[in-house]
Write an enzyme that holds these catalytic residues in place. Structure first.
Site, PDB file in Angstrom:
ATOM      1  N   ARG A  88       0.810  -1.220   0.000  1.00 59.05           N
ATOM      2  CA  ARG A  88       0.000   0.000   0.000  1.00 59.05           C
ATOM      3  C   ARG A  88       0.840   1.265   0.000  1.00 59.05           C
ATOM      4  NH1 ARG A  88      -4.302  -0.943   3.956  1.00 59.05           N
ATOM      5  NH2 ARG A  88      -5.012   0.985   3.056  1.00 59.05           N
ATOM      6  N   ARG A 127     -24.303   4.228   0.024  1.00 57.45           N
ATOM      7  CA  ARG A 127     -24.598   2.951   0.678  1.00 57.45           C
ATOM      8  C   ARG A 127     -25.472   3.132   1.917  1.00 57.45           C
ATOM      9  NH1 ARG A 127     -18.780   0.639   1.644  1.00 57.45           N
ATOM     10  NH2 ARG A 127     -18.243   0.196  -0.504  1.00 57.45           N
TER      11      ARG A 127
END
Ligand SMILES: [Zn+2]
Length: 215
Positions: A88, A127
């Site tokens: 990452r 969402r």
């Protein structure tokens, strides 16, 4: 095939990783699963990771890299793996190269899932999750419940998680741009990057990914 999957939050990375791993018959290695497995099995690295997490601190790169290396050396990963959520940042990518080199193997591809930033915000901030069961997921635009704010499955109340609020999503995107995105440049120099659009249906994106990987 040895693949690294990268993409911003909301690109559907986890979903694509699961489908691609199945299609390519290689294990899907996600950092979330690595942490959970090492902590539940009480490995040395798991204990270390847990001590940082309990203290509310970031787990150091070398702990994450150690877990990933152990996992990549398991028998089921001999013919390849798909890394999701790791590396990452550039220093993890460099450490991964070193780890692979000691095992005398190389990455085959870095699959970069591209989604316009506004689309990411729309996907995540829209969402709505059911209070009774977090698997009951709706979306104000893409998967509207029959009645506003009510779960179709169980009648529970729908709500927006703090993590999904627009401000939080923008912050996560900022972290992605500053920390993770530079690894795409790092891997581009190695000629490994395949960029595909992550827009459209899940199966369309999977098909695009398979094509980009030459499968
Ligand atoms: Zn529900």
């Amino acid at each position: 095939m040895r693949i690294v999957l990268v993409g911003p939050p909301g690109a559907g990375k986890g979903t694509q990783a699961a489908f691609l791993a199945k299609n390519l018959s290689i294990p899907h290695i996600s950092t979330g699963d690595l942490f959970r497995a090492n902590i539940s099995q009480g490995t040395e690295l798991g204990k270390k990771a847990k001590s940082y997490m309990d203290a509310g601190q970031l787990v150091p790169d070398e702990v994450t890299i150690g877990m990933a290396k152990d996992r990549m050396e398991q028998p089921d990963a001999v013919n390849g793996f798909l890394l999701d959520g790791f590396p990452r940042n550039v220093s993890q990518a460099e450490a991964l190269d070193v780890a692979l080199k000691t095992d005398d193997v190389k990455l085959d591809a870095v699959l970069d899932l591209e989604v316009p930033e506004d689309e990411v915000v729309k996907r995540i901030a829209g969402r709505r999750i059911c209070r009774n069961d977090s698997a009951h997921v709706f979306h104000v635009e893409y998967k509207q419940p029959k009645a506003d704010g009510v779960c179709d499955t169980c009648g529970g109340e729908l709500y927006q998680r703090d993590d999904d609020k627009e401000e939080t999503v923008r912050k996560r995107l900022e972290v992605y741009h500053t920390q993770t995105e530079p690894i795409i440049g790092y891997y581009r120099e190695q000629g490994l990057v395949k960029t595909i659009s992550a827009l459209g249906k899940v199966e369309e994106v999977t098909a695009r990914a398979m094509e980009a990987l030459g499968r």
